[in-house]
Design an enzyme around this catalytic site. Structure first.
Site, mmCIF file in Angstrom:
data_model
loop_
_atom_site.group_PDB
_atom_site.id
_atom_site.type_symbol
_atom_site.label_atom_id
_atom_site.label_comp_id
_atom_site.label_asym_id
_atom_site.label_seq_id
_atom_site.Cartn_x
_atom_site.Cartn_y
_atom_site.Cartn_z
ATOM 1 N N ASP A 54 56.598 41.569 52.793
ATOM 2 C CA ASP A 54 55.607 41.810 53.847
ATOM 3 C C ASP A 54 54.798 43.075 53.573
ATOM 4 O OD1 ASP A 54 57.021 44.154 55.395
ATOM 5 O OD2 ASP A 54 58.555 42.633 55.070
ATOM 6 N N ASP A 66 65.338 45.835 50.767
ATOM 7 C CA ASP A 66 64.680 45.366 51.994
ATOM 8 C C ASP A 66 64.864 43.850 52.039
ATOM 9 O OD1 ASP A 66 63.065 44.905 54.152
ATOM 10 O OD2 ASP A 66 61.214 45.590 53.202
ATOM 11 N N SER A 67 66.089 43.446 52.263
ATOM 12 C CA SER A 67 66.435 42.023 52.156
ATOM 13 C C SER A 67 66.472 41.365 53.532
ATOM 14 C CB SER A 67 67.825 41.891 51.533
ATOM 15 O OG SER A 67 68.781 42.337 52.462
ATOM 16 N N GLU A 104 59.803 40.985 44.641
ATOM 17 C CA GLU A 104 59.933 39.947 45.685
ATOM 18 C C GLU A 104 60.113 38.593 44.996
ATOM 19 O OE1 GLU A 104 59.742 39.373 49.365
ATOM 20 O OE2 GLU A 104 60.136 37.434 48.419
ATOM 21 N N ASP A 126 63.740 37.684 40.881
ATOM 22 C CA ASP A 126 64.956 37.992 41.625
ATOM 23 C C ASP A 126 65.282 39.473 41.455
ATOM 24 O OD1 ASP A 126 67.631 38.215 42.543
ATOM 25 O OD2 ASP A 126 67.926 36.077 42.154
ATOM 26 N N GLY A 127 65.545 40.153 42.562
ATOM 27 C CA GLY A 127 65.860 41.580 42.518
ATOM 28 C C GLY A 127 67.086 41.875 41.667
ATOM 29 N N GLN A 186 62.395 29.110 50.607
ATOM 30 C CA GLN A 186 62.771 29.177 52.025
ATOM 31 C C GLN A 186 61.693 28.571 52.921
ATOM 32 O OE1 GLN A 186 63.416 33.402 51.984
ATOM 33 N NE2 GLN A 186 61.469 33.712 50.956
HETATM 34 N N1 SAM Z 1 62.772 43.577 57.156
HETATM 35 C C1 SAM Z 1 63.299 42.305 56.950
HETATM 36 C C2 SAM Z 1 64.618 42.024 57.601
HETATM 37 O O1 SAM Z 1 65.487 42.919 57.680
HETATM 38 O O2 SAM Z 1 64.788 40.915 58.058
HETATM 39 C C3 SAM Z 1 63.279 41.896 55.525
HETATM 40 C C4 SAM Z 1 61.857 41.695 55.158
HETATM 41 S S1 SAM Z 1 61.376 41.055 53.663
HETATM 42 C C5 SAM Z 1 60.253 39.836 54.239
HETATM 43 C C6 SAM Z 1 62.692 40.208 52.890
HETATM 44 C C7 SAM Z 1 62.251 39.501 51.605
HETATM 45 O O3 SAM Z 1 63.321 39.450 50.663
HETATM 46 C C8 SAM Z 1 61.808 38.053 51.780
HETATM 47 O O4 SAM Z 1 60.432 37.975 51.619
HETATM 48 C C9 SAM Z 1 62.559 37.275 50.697
HETATM 49 O O5 SAM Z 1 61.754 36.325 50.031
HETATM 50 C C10 SAM Z 1 63.020 38.389 49.773
HETATM 51 N N2 SAM Z 1 64.202 38.074 48.970
HETATM 52 C C11 SAM Z 1 65.289 37.362 49.324
HETATM 53 N N3 SAM Z 1 66.161 37.308 48.312
HETATM 54 C C12 SAM Z 1 65.615 38.001 47.280
HETATM 55 C C13 SAM Z 1 66.045 38.314 45.953
HETATM 56 N N4 SAM Z 1 67.212 37.872 45.498
HETATM 57 N N5 SAM Z 1 65.229 39.072 45.179
HETATM 58 C C14 SAM Z 1 64.037 39.520 45.638
HETATM 59 N N6 SAM Z 1 63.579 39.257 46.884
HETATM 60 C C15 SAM Z 1 64.355 38.527 47.692
#
Ligand code: SAM
Length: 277
Positions: free
Chosen positions: A86, A155-156, A106, A137-138, A31
């Site tokens: 984060d 927390d996506s 993450e 990947d989660g 991203q």
């Molecule tokens: N609090 C935030 C919001 O609601 O916008 C979300 C914060 S956190 C930074 C979200 C994280 O999810 C990102 O760093 C992203 O890289 C991660 N992410 C996205 N898809 C993912 C996946 N399939 N598996 C694990 N992490 C993922």
């Protein structure tokens, strides 16, 4: 300097925030990642042109996505955060003395690295020996886990890019299986104004699996419309009727144990959306 960060909320609405410094910008394998300094929100972390966290109001989301399920569970020992690079959700989870292990899954290592550099107050717990970071990947992580976690926090970001599948029914099935027999999941489920379809679908999918499914809310200034929803799926414990809730013996700035119950009191229009009226 007259720089503005612009975030498209709908075809007809754009949020503009004045930027005083472009601290960081890169394209990761997953991203676009940026960090800006702003007068209103302090330092903000932006992914694919959507604000993820601001150091002024991050505590609201971080506390609400973690303490509501953690105080619902009588003895949470092992937790998984999916996304959350984060670090703020993990920081809150390890405040609970019963927690023995907290996994952060993450997909994008760069989010963690950049957060460590520019958001030290959010990433303080990432060095805690109870915390393990998994860069994957989660979806993989939940399907590789069975009967393992007391709590899973999704927390996506918004359902775009690598996060699309984190809003799918198949993923929630994996989450269900990865939880222990009395486990709890919670997911951020977007704005009840601008993302009603996403919120309703998540509620329907989660309630098709979990015997107790409840939506709760928080007011988060940096997110679209300010109103934000979380959906909890629980195998056993009812978050609106917690027996002998543990006393909160640490400080929070938004969550408290009256608000724990108050957050589940939904405005009628949200109840109607969830009931399909
Ligand atoms: N609090 C935030 C919001 O609601 O916008 C979300 C914060 S956190 C930074 C979200 C994280 O999810 C990102 O760093 C992203 O890289 C991660 N992410 C996205 N898809 C993912 C996946 N399939 N598996 C694990 N992490 C993922």
């Amino acid at each position: 300097m007259n720089l503005w960060y612009r975030e498209k909320h709908t075809e007809n609405q754009i949020l503009s925030v004045k930027v005083t410094d472009v601290i960081h910008k890169e394209k990761t394998p997953f991203q676009e990642l940026a960090v800006y300094e702003t007068p209103e929100y302090g330092t903000i972390l932006v992914l694919d042109n959507y604000i993820q966290v601001s150091d002024q109001d991050e505590y609201i989301y971080a506390e609400m996505i973690t303490h509501v399920p953690l105080f619902t569970h009588p003895n949470p020992k092992k937790a998984l955060v999916i996304g959350g690079g984060d670090g703020s959700a993990i920081r809150e989870i390890v405040k609970h003395p019963s927690i023995e292990e907290a996994h952060l899954c993450e997909i994008d290592e760069r989010v963690v690295e950049v957060s460590k550099k520019y958001f030290p107050q959010m990433t303080v717990a990432l060095e805690d020996p109870k915390v393990k970071i998994l860069y994957k990947d989660g979806i993989k992580q939940v399907f590789q886990s069975k009967d393992e976690y007391d709590l899973i926090v999704v927390d996506s970001p918004d359902p775009v890019g690598p996060a699309v599948n984190l809003f799918s029914k198949g993923f929630y099935e994996g989450v269900y299986e990865a939880l222990k027999e009395d486990g709890i999941m919670v997911a951020q489920t977007e704005s009840p104004y601008f993302n009603q379809d996403v919120m309703k679908k998540a509620y329907d999918d989660i309630s098709a699996l979990f015997p107790i499914t409840k939506v709760y809310m928080a007011a988060i200034p940096t997110y679209q419309s300010g109103f934000w929803t979380f959906t909890m799926g629980s195998k056993k414990y009812d978050p609106t009727n917690v027996e002998n809730m543990r006393k909160q013996d640490f400080e929070t700035s938004y969550y408290n144990q009256n608000l724990h119950y108050g957050a589940f009191l939904l405005p009628t229009f949200i109840q109607n959306i969830l009931e399909g009226k």
